[in-house]
Write a protein that holds these residues in place. Structure first.
Motif, PDB file in Angstrom:
ATOM      1  N   ASN A 121     -45.759 -16.174-177.304  1.00  0.00           N
ATOM      2  CA  ASN A 121     -44.882 -15.113-177.810  1.00  0.00           C
ATOM      3  C   ASN A 121     -44.337 -15.463-179.189  1.00  0.00           C
ATOM      4  OD1 ASN A 121     -42.866 -12.702-177.290  1.00  0.00           O
ATOM      5  ND2 ASN A 121     -41.617 -14.409-177.979  1.00  0.00           N
ATOM      6  N   ASN A 122     -43.855 -16.682-179.340  1.00  0.00           N
ATOM      7  CA  ASN A 122     -43.207 -17.044-180.599  1.00  0.00           C
ATOM      8  C   ASN A 122     -44.209 -17.170-181.740  1.00  0.00           C
ATOM      9  OD1 ASN A 122     -40.880 -16.960-179.155  1.00  0.00           O
ATOM     10  ND2 ASN A 122     -40.518 -19.168-179.131  1.00  0.00           N
ATOM     11  N   PHE A 123     -45.423 -17.592-181.422  1.00  0.00           N
ATOM     12  CA  PHE A 123     -46.434 -17.589-182.481  1.00  0.00           C
ATOM     13  C   PHE A 123     -46.768 -16.158-182.898  1.00  0.00           C
ATOM     14  CE2 PHE A 123     -50.710 -17.211-184.110  1.00  0.00           C
ATOM     15  CZ  PHE A 123     -50.684 -18.133-185.142  1.00  0.00           C
ATOM     16  N   MET A 124     -46.841 -15.248-181.946  1.00  0.00           N
ATOM     17  CA  MET A 124     -47.159 -13.859-182.294  1.00  0.00           C
ATOM     18  C   MET A 124     -46.057 -13.259-183.168  1.00  0.00           C
ATOM     19  SD  MET A 124     -50.091 -13.763-180.858  1.00  0.00           S
ATOM     20  CE  MET A 124     -50.476 -12.177-181.573  1.00  0.00           C
ATOM     21  N   VAL A 125     -44.793 -13.616-182.917  1.00  0.00           N
ATOM     22  CA  VAL A 125     -43.705 -13.184-183.798  1.00  0.00           C
ATOM     23  C   VAL A 125     -43.933 -13.735-185.203  1.00  0.00           C
ATOM     24  CG1 VAL A 125     -41.227 -13.348-184.259  1.00  0.00           C
ATOM     25  CG2 VAL A 125     -42.030 -12.961-181.916  1.00  0.00           C
ATOM     26  N   PHE A 126     -44.219 -15.020-185.271  1.00  0.00           N
ATOM     27  CA  PHE A 126     -44.495 -15.665-186.555  1.00  0.00           C
ATOM     28  C   PHE A 126     -45.640 -14.955-187.281  1.00  0.00           C
ATOM     29  CE2 PHE A 126     -47.507 -18.641-188.535  1.00  0.00           C
ATOM     30  CZ  PHE A 126     -46.752 -19.132-189.590  1.00  0.00           C
ATOM     31  N   ASN A 127     -46.716 -14.676-186.574  1.00  0.00           N
ATOM     32  CA  ASN A 127     -47.876 -14.054-187.212  1.00  0.00           C
ATOM     33  C   ASN A 127     -47.547 -12.652-187.717  1.00  0.00           C
ATOM     34  OD1 ASN A 127     -50.842 -14.343-187.755  1.00  0.00           O
ATOM     35  ND2 ASN A 127     -50.879 -12.478-186.542  1.00  0.00           N
ATOM     36  N   ASP A 128     -46.745 -11.921-186.967  1.00  0.00           N
ATOM     37  CA  ASP A 128     -46.327 -10.593-187.427  1.00  0.00           C
ATOM     38  C   ASP A 128     -45.524 -10.689-188.721  1.00  0.00           C
ATOM     39  OD1 ASP A 128     -47.600  -9.338-185.368  1.00  0.00           O
ATOM     40  OD2 ASP A 128     -45.790  -8.724-184.290  1.00  0.00           O
ATOM     41  N   VAL A 129     -44.645 -11.692-188.806  1.00  0.00           N
ATOM     42  CA  VAL A 129     -43.848 -11.878-190.025  1.00  0.00           C
ATOM     43  C   VAL A 129     -44.762 -12.133-191.215  1.00  0.00           C
ATOM     44  CG1 VAL A 129     -42.215 -13.422-191.187  1.00  0.00           C
ATOM     45  CG2 VAL A 129     -41.777 -12.674-188.834  1.00  0.00           C
ATOM     46  N   LEU A 130     -45.748 -13.011-191.028  1.00  0.00           N
ATOM     47  CA  LEU A 130     -46.654 -13.337-192.132  1.00  0.00           C
ATOM     48  C   LEU A 130     -47.601 -12.187-192.448  1.00  0.00           C
ATOM     49  CD1 LEU A 130     -46.689 -16.047-193.727  1.00  0.00           C
ATOM     50  CD2 LEU A 130     -45.446 -16.153-191.571  1.00  0.00           C
ATOM     51  N   ASP A 131     -47.840 -11.308-191.493  1.00  0.00           N
ATOM     52  CA  ASP A 131     -48.623 -10.098-191.753  1.00  0.00           C
ATOM     53  C   ASP A 131     -47.850  -9.117-192.631  1.00  0.00           C
ATOM     54  OD1 ASP A 131     -51.077 -10.483-190.667  1.00  0.00           O
ATOM     55  OD2 ASP A 131     -50.677  -9.424-188.794  1.00  0.00           O
ATOM     56  N   ALA A 132     -46.540  -9.086-192.431  1.00  0.00           N
ATOM     57  CA  ALA A 132     -45.730  -8.052-193.069  1.00  0.00           C
ATOM     58  C   ALA A 132     -45.263  -8.420-194.465  1.00  0.00           C
ATOM     59  CB  ALA A 132     -44.520  -7.730-192.194  1.00  0.00           C
ATOM     60  N   GLU A 133     -45.118  -9.720-194.768  1.00  0.00           N
ATOM     61  CA  GLU A 133     -44.588 -10.114-196.069  1.00  0.00           C
ATOM     62  C   GLU A 133     -45.143 -11.468-196.482  1.00  0.00           C
ATOM     63  OE1 GLU A 133     -40.266 -10.886-195.829  1.00  0.00           O
ATOM     64  OE2 GLU A 133     -40.482 -10.369-193.709  1.00  0.00           O
ATOM     65  N   PRO A 134     -45.239 -11.707-197.781  1.00  0.00           N
ATOM     66  CA  PRO A 134     -45.896 -12.925-198.261  1.00  0.00           C
ATOM     67  C   PRO A 134     -44.952 -14.127-198.307  1.00  0.00           C
ATOM     68  CG  PRO A 134     -45.309 -11.541-200.121  1.00  0.00           C
ATOM     69  CD  PRO A 134     -44.889 -10.790-198.890  1.00  0.00           C
ATOM     70  N   TYR A 135     -45.471 -15.266-197.896  1.00  0.00           N
ATOM     71  CA  TYR A 135     -44.782 -16.545-198.070  1.00  0.00           C
ATOM     72  C   TYR A 135     -45.774 -17.528-198.665  1.00  0.00           C
ATOM     73  CZ  TYR A 135     -40.779 -14.931-195.398  1.00  0.00           C
ATOM     74  OH  TYR A 135     -39.676 -14.249-194.980  1.00  0.00           O
ATOM     75  N   ASP A 136     -45.304 -18.319-199.603  1.00  0.00           N
ATOM     76  CA  ASP A 136     -46.172 -19.305-200.232  1.00  0.00           C
ATOM     77  C   ASP A 136     -46.338 -20.543-199.363  1.00  0.00           C
ATOM     78  OD1 ASP A 136     -46.469 -18.056-203.033  1.00  0.00           O
ATOM     79  OD2 ASP A 136     -44.303 -18.048-202.692  1.00  0.00           O
ATOM     80  N   MET A 137     -45.306 -20.839-198.594  1.00  0.00           N
ATOM     81  CA  MET A 137     -45.348 -22.054-197.791  1.00  0.00           C
ATOM     82  C   MET A 137     -44.627 -21.826-196.473  1.00  0.00           C
ATOM     83  SD  MET A 137     -44.216 -25.989-198.721  1.00  0.00           S
ATOM     84  CE  MET A 137     -42.519 -25.604-199.149  1.00  0.00           C
ATOM     85  N   VAL A 138     -45.148 -22.430-195.424  1.00  0.00           N
ATOM     86  CA  VAL A 138     -44.485 -22.479-194.124  1.00  0.00           C
ATOM     87  C   VAL A 138     -44.214 -23.941-193.813  1.00  0.00           C
ATOM     88  CG1 VAL A 138     -44.745 -22.103-191.651  1.00  0.00           C
ATOM     89  CG2 VAL A 138     -45.514 -20.349-193.263  1.00  0.00           C
ATOM     90  N   ILE A 139     -42.968 -24.249-193.456  1.00  0.00           N
ATOM     91  CA  ILE A 139     -42.577 -25.601-193.073  1.00  0.00           C
ATOM     92  C   ILE A 139     -42.255 -25.579-191.588  1.00  0.00           C
ATOM     93  CG2 ILE A 139     -40.997 -27.519-193.506  1.00  0.00           C
ATOM     94  CD1 ILE A 139     -40.327 -26.075-196.205  1.00  0.00           C
ATOM     95  N   GLY A 140     -42.991 -26.339-190.810  1.00  0.00           N
ATOM     96  CA  GLY A 140     -42.784 -26.365-189.367  1.00  0.00           C
ATOM     97  C   GLY A 140     -42.283 -27.714-188.910  1.00  0.00           C
ATOM     98  N   ASP A 141     -40.994 -27.804-188.602  1.00  0.00           N
ATOM     99  CA  ASP A 141     -40.422 -29.032-188.049  1.00  0.00           C
ATOM    100  C   ASP A 141     -40.595 -28.982-186.534  1.00  0.00           C
ATOM    101  OD1 ASP A 141     -39.036 -31.243-187.265  1.00  0.00           O
ATOM    102  OD2 ASP A 141     -37.197 -30.773-188.341  1.00  0.00           O
ATOM    103  N   GLU A 142     -41.645 -29.638-186.055  1.00  0.00           N
ATOM    104  CA  GLU A 142     -42.009 -29.622-184.642  1.00  0.00           C
ATOM    105  C   GLU A 142     -42.091 -28.196-184.097  1.00  0.00           C
ATOM    106  OE1 GLU A 142     -39.981 -32.544-182.251  1.00  0.00           O
ATOM    107  OE2 GLU A 142     -40.369 -34.126-183.722  1.00  0.00           O
TER     108      GLU A 142
END
Length: 702
Positions: A394-415
């Motif tokens: 579920n949480n990855f799908m939320v993340f993917n929707d965010v990246l589908d909707a708007e551009p980010y140059d970098m994603v930082i994933g702390d665990e």
């Protein structure tokens, strides 16, 4: 620990549709104004919970209805093969549409649900607007029905898909065999375990009836030709339950589209949920067009943007991530940082003035699910993580929707385990620089876990090792928050590499990130006065981090307060419950102040004469950096606290480890408090530039 984890999303409405004396349990996930998706049942060996990786995501975009097919879950179990012919299931689907006030729906089916969906679409074209079929199972489409029926009735030994085998003590053996075939992909242990557990909720005699009914249902070939709605067929090329020739034939007969998934098995909805979720959504939006909103700007003119993901298990990640973000902004002053975050991390980010992305509201809370799995100072963290599988999807799908909707140059994933894992599983979805941070590497078995836990942890480690070897491009930077010697020197498992050696080959090292500057002795005296510690008083701070798992330890310490106070004149306690434990739920004592979430907790830790804590790395390392004496009590079965954290603290010569059994004896705990309070420390120094070093590694990706 719950036998079944709570669902990621609770249904808005539950009830029963009744048809011909059979009650069918349904669940409705409302989404007003959006088309309805009816998730069809499959063979009664599993209930509708088998859609657990699909429902939360689809329900954010559509109205979703699920129901337990007759013979399983909360639905009735009629007897006799005639109750389970294909036509009965198809009529059940229409009855559920009626009972849930659903005029029309797109049907999504797996395996046995193919025939029931075809019959519903062919005979009720006004009710079915589209059909997605995954791993269709109707052997009649390729002329295999007679052969299958003969094997089903055979009395020969060695045939597992066989009524006599099931009814004569072979059902357990069959379930393990069948689901191993359903999930032939490597590293499918969790999917197999789920399905085997569900299989034992159904009696073998019921499954005999369901298969007898299927075998007497006849071919659906003519009905396939009558289907007029759009159809999508998805089939794995390594399906060892139903050959993909069935999917090819179904697509041909219905005029539908066909997606063959290379090297995938029969249970692709569970084994490859991200890809299946995206295929279903794309199909439904093609049948029911919807205008999507996206945001774009000229990359050369807009400021750089980063999306920061901070682990929600505890608060230590949030504090160190804020420190890294602050240093990163010094290197890139125009950098805009958004946080995809959940409670309790938001308790730290909000007051700090950080922007929390609105999509964070759709995240499933990991802390609450972990708390469900906790016992009395006991958290089998490896098993708890495995049970988070639907949450992570579920949480990855939320993340993917965010990246589908708007551009980010970098994603930082702390665990951010969900993002790291599913990006490796779906590398085509990576369209940004990705930095991964962690302070431990390697799942480790607890001693009482036996051969099973050794096998499972090694399998999880091997999956990660293989992902990194095959897809190094997914992570643009891997940062270990610490130093090489902080990594434990054990193997990932039998026959696997050593953890420290592998980590040195695959990570950059930032040193530890404290998120604060520890005070010197003169500053500490001033700090004690600021927080209200009087001359002659000794302050013991008791804290258990940001989750609700630590309540048992707080109660054990409170039990020992009178005995400790007798031993230590002027002893005062500050008990910090954190944001997920109600301070009012704990008993009061003279000389004890109980507080909830304390934003400036590091200042109090730096000012104390002693701390009593769990074995979480952040709090222990903050105390180490501040050179304060402390007792730490690792959660039972928490491999990270018992192995990784303890190894690091031993390297620094910091803290005194006690077991929960020891601190449960109030006199033993009181004596330990008296022995340790105010002790002079000689810890190895903790570097103070870790945040700047981590930020420098990340800044190169912008």
């Amino acid at each position: 620990m719950r036998a079944e984890p709570r669902p990621v999303r609770e249904a808005d409405r539950t009830g029963f549709a009744e048809r011909a004396g059979v009650r069918l349990a349904f669940r409705v996930y409302d989404n007003p104004g959006r088309p309805t998706v009816l998730m069809m049942p499959t063979w009664s060996i599993v209930p509708s919970r088998f859609w657990k990786a699909q429902v939360p995501y689809l329900a954010r975009h559509f109205r979703v209805v699920t129901f337990d097919g007759r013979g399983c879950g909360d639905s009735d179990r009629p007897t006799g093969g005639e109750s389970y012919v294909d036509a009965e299931y198809a009529a059940d689907a229409i009855a559920v549409l009626d009972a849930t006030d659903t005029e029309r729906a797109v049907l999504v089916a797996l395996s046995r649900g193919d025939a029931w969906s075809v019959l519903a679409a062919a005979h009720h074209p006004d009710r079915v607007t589209g059909m997605v079929v995954i791993g269709p199972a109707s052997g009649s489409l390729i002329g295999a029905q007679a052969q299958e029926k003969a094997a089903w009735e055979s009395t020969e030994d060695g045939i597992k898909y066989n009524r006599h085998h099931w009814l004569n003590g072979g059902y357990d053996d069959f379930a393990v065999w069948f689901f191993a075939r359903m999930f032939p992909e490597p590293h499918s242990t969790k999917q197999i375990e789920d399905a085997v557990r569900w299989a034992h909720e159904v009696e073998p005699a019921t499954l005999v009836d369901t298969t007898t009914g299927r075998n007497s249902s006849g071919s659906i070939e003519d009905d396939c030709r009558k289907v007029r709605c759009p159809v999508l067929v998805i089939h794995g090329t390594d399906d060892r339950v139903r050959p993909h020739a069935i999917g090819e034939r179904l697509a041909e007969l219905t005029g539908g589209s066909l997606v063959l998934l290379d090297d995938s098995g029969h249970g692709v909805h569970a084994r490859d949920p991200v890809r299946i979720n995206l295929l279903i959504r794309e199909f439904v939006e093609r049948v029911h067009p919807v205008a999507r909103r996206t945001r774009s700007s000229r990359a050369i003119t807009r400021p750089p943007r980063a999306l920061y993901l901070s682990s929600p298990i505890g608060l230590g990640h949030a504090r160190r991530d804020l420190a890294i973000a602050s240093e990163l902004r010094k290197l890139h002053p125009r950098l805009q940082i958004d946080w995809l975050a959940q409670h309790p991390v938001t308790e730290v980010l909000g007051p700090a003035g950080e922007r929390i992305h609105p999509a964070s509201a759709w995240l499933a809370n990991e802390s609450s699910h972990v708390e469900d799995d906790a016992g009395e100072h006991d958290l089998h963290v490896f098993e708890a993580f495995r049970r988070l599988d639907a949450v992570l999807v579920n949480n990855f799908m939320v993340f993917n929707d965010v990246l589908d909707a708007e551009p980010y140059d970098m994603v930082i994933g702390d665990e951010a385990w969900d993002v790291d894992y599913f990006l490796h599983e779906n590398p085509a979805l990576k369209r940004f620089s990705f930095a991964w941070l962690t302070d431990f590497v390697g799942w480790l078995p607890m001693p009482d876990g036996g051969a099973r836990e050794q096998r499972l942890t090694a399998d999880y480690n091997l999956d990660m090792i293989e992902q990194r070897a095959r897809l190094r491009r997914v992570r643009d930077r891997s940062v270990f928050v610490g130093n090489p010697d902080d990594v434990i020197s054990l193997p990932f498992g039998e026959g696997l590499p050593a953890i420290r050696e592998w980590t040195e080959q695959n990570f950059d090292f930032s040193g530890y990130v404290t998120g604060f500057d520890p005070p010197g002795e003169r500053e500490r005296d001033a700090l004690r006065r600021q927080i209200g510690v009087r001359e002659g008083e000794k302050l013991c701070v008791v804290t258990v981090g940001g989750s609700g798992v630590g309540e048992s330890l707080l109660r054990r310490v409170l039990d020992a307060v009178p005995a400790a106070a007798k031993r230590v004149p002027g002893l005062k306690f500050l008990v910090v419950t954190g944001p997920r434990i109600d301070p009012a739920s704990l008993p009061g004592h003279p000389g004890v102040e109980i507080r909830g979430y304390l934003p400036d907790l590091p200042r109090h830790l730096a000012a104390c004469d002693l701390a009593v804590v769990q074995g979480g790395l952040t709090t222990c390392m903050e105390l180490t950096a501040a050179r304060r004496p402390f007792l730490f009590v690792p959660l039972r079965h928490h491999f990270e606290q018992n192995f990784h954290v303890r190894h690091r603290l031993e390297r620094y010569g910091a803290g005194r480890c006690m077991t929960y059994e020891e601190v449960s004896d109030r006199e033993v705990l009181a004596a330990a408090i008296a022995e340790e309070i105010g002790r002079e420390t000689a810890y190895r120094p903790v570097e103070s530039d870790g945040a700047a070093r981590a930020a420098a590694l990340l800044a190169e990706l912008l």
